[in-house]
Design a protein around this motif. Structure first.
Motif, PDB file in Angstrom:
ATOM      1  N   ILE A   1      43.313   6.771  62.679  1.00  0.00           N
ATOM      2  CA  ILE A   1      43.114   7.290  64.037  1.00  0.00           C
ATOM      3  C   ILE A   1      41.924   6.554  64.625  1.00  0.00           C
ATOM      4  N   ILE A   2      42.073   6.076  65.856  1.00  0.00           N
ATOM      5  CA  ILE A   2      40.946   5.443  66.542  1.00  0.00           C
ATOM      6  C   ILE A   2      40.641   6.205  67.827  1.00  0.00           C
ATOM      7  N   VAL A   3      39.395   6.132  68.229  1.00  0.00           N
ATOM      8  CA  VAL A   3      38.948   6.777  69.457  1.00  0.00           C
ATOM      9  C   VAL A   3      37.732   6.010  69.963  1.00  0.00           C
ATOM     10  N   THR A   4      37.531   6.038  71.255  1.00  0.00           N
ATOM     11  CA  THR A   4      36.382   5.365  71.869  1.00  0.00           C
ATOM     12  C   THR A   4      35.621   6.350  72.727  1.00  0.00           C
ATOM     13  N   THR A   5      34.309   6.254  72.682  1.00  0.00           N
ATOM     14  CA  THR A   5      33.457   7.011  73.591  1.00  0.00           C
ATOM     15  C   THR A   5      32.384   6.040  74.081  1.00  0.00           C
ATOM     16  N   ASN A   6      31.415   6.552  74.805  1.00  0.00           N
ATOM     17  CA  ASN A   6      30.367   5.642  75.255  1.00  0.00           C
ATOM     18  C   ASN A   6      29.037   5.987  74.619  1.00  0.00           C
ATOM     19  N   ALA A   7      28.155   5.023  74.613  1.00  0.00           N
ATOM     20  CA  ALA A   7      26.871   5.173  73.925  1.00  0.00           C
ATOM     21  C   ALA A   7      26.048   6.323  74.482  1.00  0.00           C
ATOM     22  N   ARG A   8      26.191   6.610  75.749  1.00  0.00           N
ATOM     23  CA  ARG A   8      25.391   7.671  76.373  1.00  0.00           C
ATOM     24  C   ARG A   8      25.914   9.070  76.084  1.00  0.00           C
ATOM     25  N   SER A   9      27.123   9.178  75.598  1.00  0.00           N
ATOM     26  CA  SER A   9      27.714  10.495  75.344  1.00  0.00           C
ATOM     27  C   SER A   9      27.368  10.961  73.929  1.00  0.00           C
ATOM     28  N   VAL A  10      26.118  11.376  73.762  1.00  0.00           N
ATOM     29  CA  VAL A  10      25.630  11.777  72.442  1.00  0.00           C
ATOM     30  C   VAL A  10      26.425  12.958  71.866  1.00  0.00           C
ATOM     31  N   PRO A  11      26.759  13.995  72.642  1.00  0.00           N
ATOM     32  CA  PRO A  11      27.554  15.084  72.062  1.00  0.00           C
ATOM     33  C   PRO A  11      28.920  14.607  71.536  1.00  0.00           C
ATOM     34  N   ALA A  12      29.573  13.723  72.254  1.00  0.00           N
ATOM     35  CA  ALA A  12      30.869  13.207  71.797  1.00  0.00           C
ATOM     36  C   ALA A  12      30.681  12.386  70.528  1.00  0.00           C
ATOM     37  N   ARG A  13      29.649  11.574  70.493  1.00  0.00           N
ATOM     38  CA  ARG A  13      29.386  10.764  69.296  1.00  0.00           C
ATOM     39  C   ARG A  13      29.145  11.664  68.092  1.00  0.00           C
ATOM     40  N   ARG A  14      28.349  12.706  68.262  1.00  0.00           N
ATOM     41  CA  ARG A  14      28.093  13.651  67.161  1.00  0.00           C
ATOM     42  C   ARG A  14      29.383  14.329  66.717  1.00  0.00           C
ATOM     43  N   MET A  15      30.210  14.707  67.677  1.00  0.00           N
ATOM     44  CA  MET A  15      31.461  15.387  67.355  1.00  0.00           C
ATOM     45  C   MET A  15      32.364  14.485  66.519  1.00  0.00           C
ATOM     46  N   TYR A  16      32.559  13.235  66.970  1.00  0.00           N
ATOM     47  CA  TYR A  16      33.440  12.326  66.238  1.00  0.00           C
ATOM     48  C   TYR A  16      32.878  11.995  64.858  1.00  0.00           C
ATOM     49  N   GLU A  17      31.589  11.730  64.789  1.00  0.00           N
ATOM     50  CA  GLU A  17      30.972  11.416  63.496  1.00  0.00           C
ATOM     51  C   GLU A  17      31.022  12.626  62.572  1.00  0.00           C
ATOM     52  N   GLY A  18      30.825  13.835  63.113  1.00  0.00           N
ATOM     53  CA  GLY A  18      30.902  15.064  62.326  1.00  0.00           C
ATOM     54  C   GLY A  18      32.300  15.344  61.808  1.00  0.00           C
ATOM     55  N   ALA A  19      33.303  14.853  62.523  1.00  0.00           N
ATOM     56  CA  ALA A  19      34.698  15.038  62.104  1.00  0.00           C
ATOM     57  C   ALA A  19      35.126  14.003  61.072  1.00  0.00           C
ATOM     58  N   GLY A  20      34.263  13.011  60.806  1.00  0.00           N
ATOM     59  CA  GLY A  20      34.580  12.012  59.796  1.00  0.00           C
ATOM     60  C   GLY A  20      34.914  10.631  60.324  1.00  0.00           C
ATOM     61  N   PHE A  21      34.814  10.427  61.644  1.00  0.00           N
ATOM     62  CA  PHE A  21      35.044   9.092  62.204  1.00  0.00           C
ATOM     63  C   PHE A  21      33.853   8.194  61.877  1.00  0.00           C
ATOM     64  N   LYS A  22      34.125   6.916  61.659  1.00  0.00           N
ATOM     65  CA  LYS A  22      33.091   5.915  61.381  1.00  0.00           C
ATOM     66  C   LYS A  22      33.083   4.875  62.504  1.00  0.00           C
ATOM     67  N   ILE A  23      31.902   4.434  62.894  1.00  0.00           N
ATOM     68  CA  ILE A  23      31.795   3.391  63.914  1.00  0.00           C
ATOM     69  C   ILE A  23      32.398   2.106  63.356  1.00  0.00           C
ATOM     70  N   CYS A  24      33.268   1.487  64.134  1.00  0.00           N
ATOM     71  CA  CYS A  24      33.891   0.233  63.696  1.00  0.00           C
ATOM     72  C   CYS A  24      33.693  -0.879  64.717  1.00  0.00           C
ATOM     73  N   GLY A  25      33.009  -0.593  65.812  1.00  0.00           N
ATOM     74  CA  GLY A  25      32.748  -1.633  66.793  1.00  0.00           C
ATOM     75  C   GLY A  25      32.016  -1.100  68.009  1.00  0.00           C
TER      76      GLY A  25
ATOM     77  N   SER B   1      42.592   0.428  73.315  1.00  0.00           N
ATOM     78  CA  SER B   1      43.207  -0.265  74.438  1.00  0.00           C
ATOM     79  C   SER B   1      42.663   0.294  75.753  1.00  0.00           C
ATOM     80  N   ASP B   2      43.126  -0.230  76.817  1.00  0.00           N
ATOM     81  CA  ASP B   2      42.698   0.186  78.154  1.00  0.00           C
ATOM     82  C   ASP B   2      43.184   1.603  78.436  1.00  0.00           C
ATOM     83  N   TRP B   3      42.264   2.512  78.771  1.00  0.00           N
ATOM     84  CA  TRP B   3      42.642   3.903  79.016  1.00  0.00           C
ATOM     85  C   TRP B   3      43.548   4.050  80.221  1.00  0.00           C
ATOM     86  N   LYS B   4      43.415   3.183  81.204  1.00  0.00           N
ATOM     87  CA  LYS B   4      44.304   3.266  82.371  1.00  0.00           C
ATOM     88  C   LYS B   4      45.742   2.981  81.962  1.00  0.00           C
TER      89      LYS B   4
END
Length: 130
Positions: free
Chosen positions: A85-109, A5-8
């Motif tokens: 659990i869902i979470v969103t990051t941005n494509a440019r945030s490679v460290p965050a993407r690695r962290m979430y994927e390393g923790a077991g999150f899967k891209i869903c969109g 959802s909207d973070w704001k």
């Protein structure tokens, strides 16, 4: 659908309900100094929980604190009985993407970022089934 959802809107909900802060968020402290924040939105529990923030101050990035903080948040969320659990990051945030994927999150969109904020790059939505 796993889109966040909207973070704001999440921030407004969280700040308008300070009594939930101890149950659905925490501050990470290192040597007496606040260095991070994790918080999540409980309104759709037990169906899912959305991580709203998992932030570490810039001077402390690159030392594994974000991973430790995420691990603690996941443990707290699991204890509360969430199914997903869902979470969103941005494509440019490679460290965050690695962290979430390393923790077991899967891209869903992926979604186009049309905002004019400091959050650059298209959005990547992740989910973790529990």
């Amino acid at each position: 659908d796993c889109c966040a959802s909207d973070w704001k809107e999440f921030d407004h909900f969280f700040f308008d309900n300070p009594q939930i802060a101890d149950q659905y968020g925490f501050i990470t402290v290192l040597n007496g100094k606040a260095v991070g924040l994790a918080s999540w939105d409980p309104r759709k529990m037990p169906e899912y929980v959305e991580i709203g923030h998992n932030c570490i101050i810039s001077s402390c990035k690159g030392h594994g604190y974000g991973r430790m903080q995420l691990r603690e948040a996941l443990q707290r969320i699991v204890k509360r009985g969430a199914k997903r659990i869902i979470v969103t990051t941005n494509a440019r945030s490679v460290p965050a993407r690695r962290m979430y994927e390393g923790a077991g999150f899967k891209i869903c969109g992926k979604r186009r970022n049309e905002s004019r904020t400091g959050f650059f790059g298209d959005y990547i939505d992740y989910e973790m089934m529990l």
